[in-house]
Design an enzyme around this catalytic site. Sequence first.
Site, short mmCIF file in Angstrom:
data_model
loop_
_atom_site.label_atom_id
_atom_site.label_comp_id
_atom_site.label_asym_id
_atom_site.label_seq_id
_atom_site.Cartn_x
_atom_site.Cartn_y
_atom_site.Cartn_z
N HIS A 127 0.82 -1.22 0.00
CA HIS A 127 0.00 0.00 0.00
C HIS A 127 0.84 1.26 0.00
CE1 HIS A 127 -4.21 -1.39 0.41
NE2 HIS A 127 -3.67 -2.45 0.99
N GLU B 249 -5.84 -12.58 0.75
CA GLU B 249 -6.85 -11.60 1.14
C GLU B 249 -7.84 -11.38 0.00
OE1 GLU B 249 -4.71 -8.08 2.21
OE2 GLU B 249 -3.57 -9.07 3.80
N HIS C 22 -7.81 -7.47 -1.33
CA HIS C 22 -6.61 -6.71 -1.68
C HIS C 22 -6.21 -6.95 -3.13
CE1 HIS C 22 -2.35 -5.26 -0.67
NE2 HIS C 22 -2.23 -5.78 -1.87
#
Length: 235
Positions: free
Chosen positions: A134, A203, A206
């Site tokens: 991120h 995930e 994501h």
Amino acid sequence: MRPYHQVPIQECGEPLVVIPLAMFAVESPHPYEKLGAPYGEHSPYFLRQSVVESLITAQNHLQLLRPGWRIQIFDAYRPVAVQQFMVNYSFAEAVRNRGLIAANLSATQRQEIWQEVYQIWAEPSLDINTPPPHSTGAAVDVTLVDENGAIVNMGSPIDEMSERSLPNYYANSEQQDAQQYHANRLLLRDVMEKADFKRNPREWWHFSIGDQMWAWLHNQTNPGQNLVARYGRLI
């Protein structure tokens, strides 16, 4: 160190730009800002310019499949300081959920809890060769909202530290509504992959384009390509 950290980064210098939030759904106030996460000069709703363009492509594809539905952006750009804040917060929550006190943890307990935290959270590394995804402005956490504005049930919340976060957790489950949860996750994956995003194998929420994880996932399925990352850590 994660397997994708072996992928070289050739930073392209593309700027962070604000996501046009009118096209998407968002949670307000932002869940991490509400906790006090230190975003600094940028809000959580920034991404690299080409990543924003791809996110718009994904939203347009969703509209073709489910008119009135929108991608909900949970989190996007995340400075390393925010990554550190959320890692620490998640560790403290895991300790609290076990009914334990951090100061009284044994070395074994502490190690087990950190292992659990790092199943979901990337290490807040300041090494330019191993940036948290991120922090590159190339990764985004998303879910779906239906035509009535209701969040589509994916079978587990974003950031849950459990096996239910695995994308295919419900694929072969006989649990009630399991197949609907799996279908919802597949729809999210399909609209994002239509725009060249890749999903984190651990995930369901994501997705990224152009970072080390994205390149590594491409190279796993296309061994002859040897793609490199075009986005490195920003701050």
